[in-house]
Every structure is written in structure tokens, then in C-alpha cells.
Design a protein around this motif. Structure first.
Motif, PDB file in Angstrom:
ATOM      1  N   UNK A  50       0.819  -1.206   0.000  1.00  0.00           N
ATOM      2  CA  UNK A  50       0.000   0.000   0.000  1.00  0.00           C
ATOM      3  C   UNK A  50       0.857   1.261   0.000  1.00  0.00           C
ATOM      4  N   UNK A  51       2.047   1.191   0.602  1.00  0.00           N
ATOM      5  CA  UNK A  51       2.919   2.374   0.557  1.00  0.00           C
ATOM      6  C   UNK A  51       3.421   2.603  -0.863  1.00  0.00           C
ATOM      7  N   UNK A  52       3.617   1.511  -1.628  1.00  0.00           N
ATOM      8  CA  UNK A  52       3.964   1.645  -3.046  1.00  0.00           C
ATOM      9  C   UNK A  52       2.791   2.247  -3.813  1.00  0.00           C
ATOM     10  N   UNK A  53       1.586   1.746  -3.535  1.00  0.00           N
ATOM     11  CA  UNK A  53       0.385   2.236  -4.202  1.00  0.00           C
ATOM     12  C   UNK A  53       0.130   3.705  -3.883  1.00  0.00           C
ATOM     13  N   UNK A  54       0.413   4.101  -2.645  1.00  0.00           N
ATOM     14  CA  UNK A  54       0.195   5.502  -2.243  1.00  0.00           C
ATOM     15  C   UNK A  54       0.977   6.447  -3.138  1.00  0.00           C
ATOM     16  N   UNK A  55       2.250   6.168  -3.347  1.00  0.00           N
ATOM     17  CA  UNK A  55       3.051   7.022  -4.229  1.00  0.00           C
ATOM     18  C   UNK A  55       2.533   6.956  -5.664  1.00  0.00           C
ATOM     19  N   UNK A  56       2.135   5.769  -6.095  1.00  0.00           N
ATOM     20  CA  UNK A  56       1.674   5.620  -7.479  1.00  0.00           C
ATOM     21  C   UNK A  56       0.413   6.434  -7.726  1.00  0.00           C
ATOM     22  N   UNK A  57      -0.521   6.407  -6.778  1.00  0.00           N
ATOM     23  CA  UNK A  57      -1.774   7.142  -6.960  1.00  0.00           C
ATOM     24  C   UNK A  57      -1.578   8.654  -6.809  1.00  0.00           C
ATOM     25  N   UNK A  65      -2.157  -0.075 -11.571  1.00  0.00           N
ATOM     26  CA  UNK A  65      -1.894  -0.132 -10.137  1.00  0.00           C
ATOM     27  C   UNK A  65      -1.455  -1.519  -9.685  1.00  0.00           C
ATOM     28  N   UNK A  66      -2.030  -2.569 -10.290  1.00  0.00           N
ATOM     29  CA  UNK A  66      -1.735  -3.946  -9.893  1.00  0.00           C
ATOM     30  C   UNK A  66      -0.765  -4.631 -10.853  1.00  0.00           C
ATOM     31  N   UNK A  67      -0.020  -3.871 -11.621  1.00  0.00           N
ATOM     32  CA  UNK A  67       0.874  -4.504 -12.597  1.00  0.00           C
ATOM     33  C   UNK A  67       1.703  -5.570 -11.872  1.00  0.00           C
ATOM     34  N   UNK A  68       1.639  -6.825 -12.308  1.00  0.00           N
ATOM     35  CA  UNK A  68       2.087  -7.962 -11.495  1.00  0.00           C
ATOM     36  C   UNK A  68       3.473  -7.865 -10.885  1.00  0.00           C
ATOM     37  N   UNK A  69       4.436  -7.374 -11.618  1.00  0.00           N
ATOM     38  CA  UNK A  69       5.802  -7.332 -11.080  1.00  0.00           C
ATOM     39  C   UNK A  69       6.170  -5.980 -10.480  1.00  0.00           C
ATOM     40  N   UNK A  70       5.180  -5.105 -10.330  1.00  0.00           N
ATOM     41  CA  UNK A  70       5.503  -3.779  -9.816  1.00  0.00           C
ATOM     42  C   UNK A  70       4.683  -3.325  -8.627  1.00  0.00           C
ATOM     43  N   UNK A  71       3.606  -4.070  -8.284  1.00  0.00           N
ATOM     44  CA  UNK A  71       2.717  -3.544  -7.248  1.00  0.00           C
ATOM     45  C   UNK A  71       3.187  -3.880  -5.835  1.00  0.00           C
ATOM     46  N   UNK A  72       4.033  -4.906  -5.677  1.00  0.00           N
ATOM     47  CA  UNK A  72       4.325  -5.415  -4.338  1.00  0.00           C
ATOM     48  C   UNK A  72       5.481  -4.679  -3.658  1.00  0.00           C
ATOM     49  N   UNK A  73       6.626  -4.570  -4.330  1.00  0.00           N
ATOM     50  CA  UNK A  73       7.801  -3.903  -3.740  1.00  0.00           C
ATOM     51  C   UNK A  73       8.317  -2.789  -4.645  1.00  0.00           C
ATOM     52  N   UNK A  74       7.519  -2.392  -5.621  1.00  0.00           N
ATOM     53  CA  UNK A  74       7.979  -1.412  -6.583  1.00  0.00           C
ATOM     54  C   UNK A  74       8.559  -2.152  -7.790  1.00  0.00           C
ATOM     55  N   UNK A  75       9.176  -1.421  -8.694  1.00  0.00           N
ATOM     56  CA  UNK A  75       9.547  -0.012  -8.638  1.00  0.00           C
ATOM     57  C   UNK A  75       8.393   0.919  -9.019  1.00  0.00           C
ATOM     58  N   UNK A  76       8.611   2.210  -8.769  1.00  0.00           N
ATOM     59  CA  UNK A  76       7.660   3.218  -9.191  1.00  0.00           C
ATOM     60  C   UNK A  76       7.849   3.512 -10.674  1.00  0.00           C
TER      61      UNK A  76
END
Length: 474
Positions: A123-130, A169-180
Motif C-alpha cells: 500500500x505504501x507503493x500504491x500511495x506514491x503511485x496514486x 496499479x496492480x501490474x504484477x511485477x511492480x505492485x508489491x515492492x515497486x519499482x515506481x
């Protein structure tokens, strides 16, 4: 007991860590399936549906019903962008406050003394993405002449559909630990802009191999120097030199834990062809567009600033683009730096260890800059010829910098890992507070020299708290 719990028990690791690793590795078969079955489909909705389904499934595999937190956050941003697009400043403010507030509430209700693998991690990764997505939509409403080069490359003239936003937002290899990465990169990828370039699979598998190597070294190192060892009387009774070097090597092994995760994620993104950056000096396709760690600089660097410039690169770049540079209207770099530092600390959570870690980073990088100025402006002009011709000096110089690099990394990472004041102050006490003492001694010598002898040339740019902030001034 479910299968993942049984397998985690057999491997001797927490089930949350096992699921995290499985999710990161899952990016590779997902990349293979996409390249084999999906990539040539003309209906782009199927591309978005594939990524949204895979990402959501992996998120549910890790966090179960807590997946609703990320779904809610994405839905709120989608609604805000479409309802308040005509009032961009209001949209940006509400979007920023909602995401940071939701993340901080999540930290409040889930935090413990450890670095927990909970829904708040992605969610901290998602926060920056949004938040970044909101800025990109707002930039799309401005005339191109009023945008910087970076802003013009990420601005969105037309907001995506809800399915497209989910897939991003849920791109499989990017949503869990990044990258942005900005939405425009996802858009360019699904449009096929990177498809004509070759070598992505080879580059990705090499990155995967490096990730496996770093994970093995991490596990072996932390088996010998586990976190809890540094809280024991046994550690405090070791010789001082042993203590500070043990702490330094422990810090490197701990960093490798993060690095291996980033390498796994980056390798999968490379394999699917997502990370195209342009062509390198030899004219070959460069697949380092989402690199989150600069391995060569990390391993060969000798200063804390080298660590800062080589670690968590994409997050640092995000902070530069969406925080530091957006505060240009203040016309004060010190305030902008402080805001960037404060944002990073708050984004990590409430634990005092995060704030101490960022404070130590700032202090140490500032001290390094002072020492470098004295060395280059005062020592080298007088003794440079003698020193450069001395093999003994070159050996001592290398050994000293490497020792400093290892030892002070341990000092800096202590509070970041142990988090609670009662824990990290115990480790600081066990190594006699050497990090504070040596910086205090240097500060007295440096400012005493300036006062009684004369002021060396000043570095007019304050020390950066992250590599992004440094890059932001380029």
C-alpha cells in the motif's frame, strides 16, 4: 493448513515471506504467458484485463480480504480524477491527503516492533503511485509550454478507464515492492512501443540470477549475524572493533534482503519488455528503465552518499519529481530538502527509527561533503604530489574508506531496522555511540578551523537526503 503454510514451514521461513517470494517469482511465468498469448492481441482491453486479474490474484494470495484496502484506494483516485478534474488543485489536495491519511491509519492499526509483511507494504507503493498519477492528470490540463521536460513526458491528457487504472496499479511485477513508474510508461508498453527491441529476456534472466545470488548471501550472512544478536549482552561484550564491523556486515546482509526483492521484480519487468530506456553507448537496447538499485555503485562506493545514490533509486526519483521540484515556488532549497526528507520519513511510518535514520543520513552526508572540501581544497594542493606517488598511502586510503563505508552503514541502518527507540538505542549503546561521537569531534574541528584559520570554500548546495534530491537539481 494451506499449501503455502506447509511449504513455508518446510523451508523454515515465515509464511508471509514465502508468499512474497512466490509472488515475485510469479512475474516470470506471467511474462512468458503474456509474450506467448497476449502480446499480439489487438484488443487492448484484454491486455489490461490480464494484468489486472494477475495482479489482483497475487495481491489476494498475499493478503486475502485485506486486498480491499488497495481496491478502495484505487477507486477513490478514479472518482476524484473524474469528478474534480476541472478543479485540479482541489483534486490534488484531496487525493494527496486521502492516500497519505489512509496509509498512516494503516500503520497505526498494524504496526509492531518488527518490519511486518502486511497489506501496508504494497500500500505504501500504491500511495506514491496514486499520488503521482493525480499530479500527471493535473499536468495534462496545463499548456505544454508550462511543463518541465519530466512533466511533459508523464502528463496525461486523457485519464484512463477504471480497468486501465486497475491494471496499472496492480501490474504484477511492480505492485508489491515497486519499482515506481508513471502511467505513461504502462501506456507506452501496452501500445507496443517497446516491442521492436530485443534482449529483454536475457537481461531479465541475468537480473534474476543476481537476485538469487544476493538472496543466498543475505540468508547465509543473517544466519550468522541475526538481528536479535545485537540486542544481547554477548554482542556488547565483544571487542569494540569487532562490534562495529559486525554491525557493518550485518547492515550489508540486511540491505541484500531488499536488493534481492528489487532484482526479482526488475528482472520480471525486463522479461516482459516493460523497462526499455533507450539505447546505450554501444547502440544496444537499454533495459534498465526501472532499475531500483545500482549494483556497481553500491558495491564499489566508499561513502554514505554512494549508498544513497544507488539504493531505492525509483522512489528517490519519485520524490524529486513530485515533492522536491513541486516546491520550487518556495524559492528555498533548504525548505524543499526538509520537506522531501520529512515526506520520506512520514511515508515510512511512525517509528522513531525511521526519523533517526533519515536524520543520520543527512548528518553523515553533510559531514562527508565537509571532509571532501577540506581534503580537495586544503590537503591535495599542498601534499597531493607526495600522496599520489605513495603506494602505502593509496593502500591506507582504500582500506580506510572501505572500513568507513562498512562501519557507518551499520550505524545508519540500525534505527531503520530496529524501529523502536528502546531497541535501536540499545544497539547504539552497545557500540558506545561511536557514530555521534566521531561526527561531533569532526564538527568541532571543522568549525574551529573555520573560526581560527579561515573559512574554506563553501558548498552552496545543502547535502541531499536522498539521491533523488541531488538528481532533482540536475
Amino acid at each position: 493448513m494451506e499449501l503455502s503454510e506447509r511449504l513455508a514451514g518446510m523451508a523454515g521461513v515465515p509464511v508471509e515471506a514465502f508468499r512474497l517470494l512466490v509472488t515475485l517469482i510469479a512475474g516470470y511465468p506471467i511474462a512468458a504467458i503474456y509474450r506467448k498469448l497476449i502480446v499480439d492481441l489487438e484488443n487492448k482491453a484484454l491486455h489490461h484485463l490480464f494484468f489486472a486479474f494477475c495482479g489482483l490474484s497475487l495481491c489476494y494470495f498475499n493478503y486475502g480480504k485485506d486486498t480491499y484496502h488497495s481496491l478502495l484506494a484505487i477507486s477513490v483516485t478514479f472518482v476524484l480524477v473524474h469528478l474534480l478534474r476541472g478543479a485540479p488543485h482541489l483534486m490534488l489536495g484531496v487525493n494527496f491527503v486521502f492516500h497519505m491519511g489512509y496509509l498512516l491509519l494503516g500503520y497505526y492499526f498494524t504496526a509492531s516492533n518488527e518490519y511486518d509483511i502486511l497489506w501496508t507494504m504494497p500500500h505504501c507503493i500504491l500511495t506514491l503511485r496514486m499520488i503521482g498519477f493525480g499530479f500527471d492528470v493535473a499536468d495534462g490540463l496545463k499548456p505544454v509550454s508550462k511543463l518541465s521536460k519530466e512533466q511533459s513526458e508523464t502528463a496525461l491528457k486523457h485519464p484512463p478507464s477504471f480497468l486501465q487504472l486497475l491494471a496499472y496499479a496492480y501490474f504484477p511485477s511492480g505492485f508489491l515492492v515497486g519499482p515506481q513508474f508513471p502511467y505513461r510508461r504502462y501506456q507506452n508498453f501496452t501500445n507496443g512501443d517497446f516491442r521492436q527491441y530485443e534482449g529483454c529476456v536475457d537481461a531479465g534472466l541475468k537480473r534474476l540470477g543476481m537476485g538469487v545470488l544476493y538472496l543466498i548471501v543475505c540468508q547465509l550472512g543473517l544466519a550468522y549475524l541475526p538481528d536479535n544478536y545485537f540486542l544481547t549482552p554477548e554482542f556488547a561484550e565483544q571487542h569494540f572493533i569487532k562490534r562495529i564491523f559486525f554491525l557493518g556486515f550485518w547492515a550489508k546482509f540486511t540491505l541484500y534482503k531488499y536488493i534481492s526483492c528489487w532484482l526479482f521484480a526488475e528482472g520480471a519487468l525486463m522479461c516482459i519488455g516493460f523497462t526499455y530506456k533507450g539505447r546505450d553507448a554501444q547502440g544496444n537496447p537499454d533495459w534498465s528503465g526501472c532499475t531500483n538499485v545500482k549494483l556497481m555503485l553500491l558495491e564499489t562506493g566508499n561513502t554514505m552518499e554512494h549508498y544513497v545514490q544507488s539504493f531505492n533509486v525509483n522512489t528517490n526519483q519519485w520524490v524529486a519529481q513530485y515533492i522536491f521540484k513541486r516546491l520550487k515556488f518556495l524559492n528555498n532549497r533548504n525548505i524543499s530538502y526538509a520537506a522531501a526528507l520529512g515526506f520520506l520519513a512520514v511515508w515510512h511510518g511512525y517509528h522513531s527509527g525511521y526519523y533517526m535514520a533519515f536524520l543520520m543520513e543527512y548528518m553523515i552526508v553533510s559531514t562527508e561533503k565537509q571532509i571532501d572540501r577540506v581534503y580537495t581544497k586544503e590537503v591535495l594542493p599542498r601534499y597531493g604530489e607526495i600522496l599520489n606517488n605513495s603506494m602505502i598511502y593509496k593502500v591506507l586510503y582504500f582500506v580506510s574508506l572501505k572500513s568507513y563505508n562498512i562501519v557507518y552503514m551499520g550505524w545508519c541502518l540500525t534505527s531503520f531496522v530496529f524501529l523502536k527507540y528502546e531497541r535501536w538505542i540499545t544497539v547504539f549503546s552497545a557500540v558506545n555511540y561511536f557514530g555521534f561521537i566521531y561526527m561531533f569531534i569532526w564538527a568541532c574541528l571543522f568549525h574551529g578551523y573555520r573560526h581560527f584559520v579561515g573559512k574554506p570554500p563553501q558548498n552552496r548546495e545543502p547535502a541531499a537526503t536522498a539521491s533523488t534530491v541531488k538528481q532533482a537539481t540536475d
